[in-house]
Motif scaffolding. Structure first.
Motif, short mmCIF file in Angstrom:
data_model
loop_
_atom_site.label_atom_id
_atom_site.label_comp_id
_atom_site.label_asym_id
_atom_site.label_seq_id
_atom_site.Cartn_x
_atom_site.Cartn_y
_atom_site.Cartn_z
N PRO A 97 37.13 -7.68 -37.12
CA PRO A 97 38.18 -7.17 -38.01
C PRO A 97 39.25 -6.34 -37.32
O PRO A 97 40.27 -6.03 -37.94
N SER A 145 41.84 -10.00 -35.20
CA SER A 145 42.12 -10.66 -36.48
C SER A 145 43.52 -11.26 -36.51
O SER A 145 43.74 -12.31 -37.12
N LEU A 151 35.62 -12.27 -41.53
CA LEU A 151 35.55 -11.11 -40.65
C LEU A 151 34.10 -10.63 -40.56
O LEU A 151 33.38 -10.63 -41.55
#
Length: 203
Positions: A56, A61, A77
């Motif tokens: 994350p 990401s 995630l």
């Protein structure tokens, strides 16, 4: 058969500022975004993934979202894919960290934690748990899967050690450059390394 493509994020602000990143949530640079797009374009010609799983932290990401947009896939995630938590030195310039929190003579043991951080054992445990659960779920479903994992250098090294069942105190290390690609397969009980730290998409 399980095919795992594991990639590191693109260049981040922490990379060019020479910081300990760890859990410091530093974004991609423009070059990092360009690297991620090149990787996405290359992956789109080579693979059809069933799933993308990412750390994350924004540098990972962001990289995963650029790839997902190209491949028309959503991103899952997973906190276990976050970078090595180095506690009080995360986000510090490496020169500053070396002065404030010097490495003990002989280095830190793999069971020792820096203040507010995690030990190498903690890091390895996250990698082991993630990989074991991933493989277990795929084998339970009894179907072939191609999975893309987007993470960070230290965690990727531990994933590779877990994949190869190397001991905790192994002196084997795996380098991963910006958007470096590692390709692995599990066929029955065989674990096969196809490539490590491949970066031909950046040429």
């Amino acid at each position: 058969m399980i095919e795992l493509i594991i990639v590191r994020h693109g260049q981040s602000v922490g990379d060019i500022e020479n910081r300990f990143e760890g859990r410091a949530d530093l974004p991609l640079t423009q070059l990092g975004k360009d690297q991620a797009q090149k990787l996405a374009d290359w992956l789109s010609t080579k693979y059809k993934f069933d799933k993308i799983v990412s750390s994350p932290l924004s540098r990972a990401s962001e990289t995963a979202k650029i790839i997902g947009n190209k491949l028309n896939l959503d991103i899952s995630l997973d906190d276990r894919l976050m970078e090595y938590n180095k506690g009080v030195i995360d986000g510090l310039l490496k020169e500053e960290a070396d002065k404030k929190y010097p490495i003990p003579e002989g280095g830190r043991k793999y069971y020792e934690r820096i203040e507010k951080g995690e030990s190498l054992i903690d890091l390895r445990a996250r990698a082991e748990e993630f990989l074991a659960e991933l493989v277990g779920n795929v084998k339970k479903d009894n179907v072939d899967k191609k999975l893309l994992i987007v993470s960070h250098g230290s965690l990727i090294s531990q994933l590779l050690k877990s994949f190869l069942k190397l001991p905790m105190d192994s002196k084997v290390h795996f380098s991963t450059g910006d958007t470096g690609v590692h390709s692995l397969k599990i066929y029955n009980n065989d674990r096969i390394v196809i490539t490590t730290n491949m970066q031909q998409h950046l040429l």
